[in-house]
Write an enzyme that holds these catalytic residues in place. Structure first.
Site, PDB file in Angstrom:
ATOM      1  N   TYR A 149      17.660  29.266   9.490  1.00 19.47           N
ATOM      2  CA  TYR A 149      16.492  30.004   9.979  1.00 19.47           C
ATOM      3  C   TYR A 149      16.354  29.865  11.486  1.00 19.47           C
ATOM      4  CZ  TYR A 149      14.787  30.409   5.162  1.00 19.47           C
ATOM      5  OH  TYR A 149      14.649  30.702   3.840  1.00 19.47           O
ATOM      6  N   LYS A 189       0.846  -1.198   0.000  1.00 20.46           N
ATOM      7  CA  LYS A 189       0.000   0.000   0.000  1.00 20.46           C
ATOM      8  C   LYS A 189       0.884   1.252   0.000  1.00 20.46           C
ATOM      9  CE  LYS A 189      -0.329  -0.214   5.029  1.00 20.46           C
ATOM     10  NZ  LYS A 189      -1.146  -0.677   6.154  1.00 20.46           N
TER      11      LYS A 189
HETATM   12  C1  PLP Z   1      -0.441  -1.772   6.691  1.00 22.95           C
HETATM   13  C2  PLP Z   1      -1.045  -3.002   7.182  1.00 22.95           C
HETATM   14  C3  PLP Z   1      -0.238  -4.102   7.504  1.00 22.95           C
HETATM   15  C4  PLP Z   1       1.272  -4.058   7.467  1.00 22.95           C
HETATM   16  O1  PLP Z   1       1.747  -3.513   8.676  1.00 22.95           O
HETATM   17  P1  PLP Z   1       3.309  -3.385   8.956  1.00 22.95           P
HETATM   18  O2  PLP Z   1       3.383  -2.843  10.333  1.00 22.95           O
HETATM   19  O3  PLP Z   1       3.837  -2.423   7.947  1.00 22.95           O
HETATM   20  O4  PLP Z   1       3.880  -4.725   8.789  1.00 22.95           O
HETATM   21  C5  PLP Z   1      -0.866  -5.270   7.887  1.00 22.95           C
HETATM   22  N1  PLP Z   1      -2.210  -5.346   7.951  1.00 22.95           N
HETATM   23  C6  PLP Z   1      -3.011  -4.305   7.672  1.00 22.95           C
HETATM   24  C7  PLP Z   1      -4.480  -4.462   7.776  1.00 22.95           C
HETATM   25  C8  PLP Z   1      -2.457  -3.102   7.286  1.00 22.95           C
HETATM   26  O5  PLP Z   1      -3.248  -2.072   7.001  1.00 22.95           O
END
Ligand code: PLP
Length: 385
Positions: free
Chosen positions: A264, A35
């Site tokens: 800054y 994702k």
């Molecule tokens: C993003 C996600 C994961 C992966 O989590 P990580 O901590 O990056 O391993 C697993 N399950 C769901 C439902 C997620 O949304």
């Protein structure tokens, strides 16, 4: 010449991390979670590296379409399922597996006309209180899905809030077992942290392997080389390698006198004469503006492979670093064009994990990786060096 900043994606390291997660959960099938454009690494690059996974899990329908277009015929899972009823048409057309976390999604499936049997992951809210059916509504949802001709297979999933932390997962595992123990179906519970820390914990349930990591794990951040439980665990302690290097170069060197200030807000004041380097990287590239670089707290950076620190505030296009440790080790002031690694691996082999930078900036490596800006050119490194 373009600005010297770039993000290098290390395909061999991504492959290594996948192998590492498979070894951590030998009885599981592994969803490579891609994702958010593969946590900033690029879906196509991640696909290239993770072909050995059992499936790809993501949120956006267009990312699912891209993975199918790249030729993947195996499982693809929508982690949040359909966002509206007509998303199911795409699920049928592309054979996407999808999460069902609410009653509306069951209604849409019941009304969906299709010849294709859908595979769904029914999600339990075991305590995270984000998505999923409450335990007392879970069985009714399962029974309804089980009666639908549109549904071929129901798997059972939940998500942990504290797999990386002190509270742990026991209360959620207990809630999951209570709600599901006599329901058939593959189980999918573990994220990266749970896979690395709790894979072998027992899990009772109908017709499955009996381990928490079975039958599926959903591996995200660890695949990209960051420790999900930083700072207790580290990439090094878990045997993970950086999937991405954010690197740039020195644009200029300044020689400061005691009392001179940097950047800054004059947040850094030189206590003695010193050299600082100006680096072509700023918050518009995705580097965290809140990374500290003052006299009380700083953030690690690699210059010519040598660990040094940020000085002064991060600005839009530039940041500044202390060259003292580099001069001490190399015996000369580094030249313009010297390599600077913001996180990842220097061409001299030294590694600065994104976790360490995130810790200094009071965030997590997930956010740093996802924030790398569009304007940063991406380079792919195929063979590890
Ligand atoms: C993003 C996600 C994961 C992966 O989590 P990580 O901590 O990056 O391993 C697993 N399950 C769901 C439902 C997620 O949304």
């Amino acid at each position: 010449m373009p600005r010297p900043i770039r993000a290098v994606i290390h395909l061999e390291n991504l492959r290594h991390n996948l192998a590492r997660m498979k070894a951590a959960a030998p009885h599981a099938r592994v969803w490579a979670v891609v994702k958010a454009n593969a946590y900033g690494h690029g879906v196509a690059h991640a696909f290239d590296a993770f072909r050995g996974a059992d499936g790809f899990a993501l949120l956006d329908l267009d990312e699912a379409q891209r993975i199918r277009a790249l030729g993947w015929r195996g499982p693809i899972l929508l982690l949040e399922g359909a966002f509206e009823a007509r998303d199911l048409e795409l699920c049928s057309r592309l054979d996407l597996w999808h999460t069902v976390h609410c009653t509306e999604q069951v209604d849409w499936l019941a009304a969906h006309k299709t010849q294709v049997g859908h595979r769904v992951f029914l999600k339990l809210n075991s305590g995270m209180n984000r998505l999923g059916f409450m335990p007392d509504a879970f069985r009714a949802a399962w029974t309804r899905l089980n009666a639908l001709t549109q549904v071929d297979e129901i798997s059972l999933m939940t998500h942990f809030s504290d797999a990386d932390g002190e509270r742990g997962i026991a209360h959620q595992v207990a809630a999951f077992e209570r709600a599901t123990h006599d329901l058939a179906g593959a189980r999918a519970l573990c994220n990266s942290a749970a896979t690395l820390r709790h894979a072998n914990a027992p899990l009772a349930g109908e017709g499955h392997h009996g381990q928490l990591s079975a039958d599926w794990v959903r591996a995200g951040i660890a695949l990209y080389g960051s420790a999900p439980d930083c700072p207790q665990g580290s990439a090094q302690s878990w045997g993970l390698l950086p999937g991405m290097t954010l690197k740039s170069q020195l644009l200029a060197v300044q020689h400061l006198q005691p009392g001179d200030t940097v950047g800054y807000g004059s947040t850094f004041i030189a206590e003695h004469a010193m050299h600082i380097g100006v680096v072509a990287c700023g918050y518009a590239d995705g580097y965290p503006r809140h990374a500290p670089g003052h006299n009380a707290a700083d953030t690690p950076v690699l210059v010519d492979g040598i660990r040094t620190r940020l000085v002064g505030r991060v600005s839009m296009d530039m940041l500044t670093v202390d060259l003292g440790p580099v001069i001490a080790q190399r015996g000369a002031i580094p030249a313009m064009g010297t390599e600077v690694v913001l996180w990842g691996r220097s061409s001299r082999g030294a590694v600065l994990c994104a976790d360490e930078v995130a810790l200094s900036a009071q965030t997590i490596a997930y956010e740093l990786m996802c924030a790398v800006a569009q304007r940063v050119p991406v380079e792919v490194e195929r063979a590890d060096s």
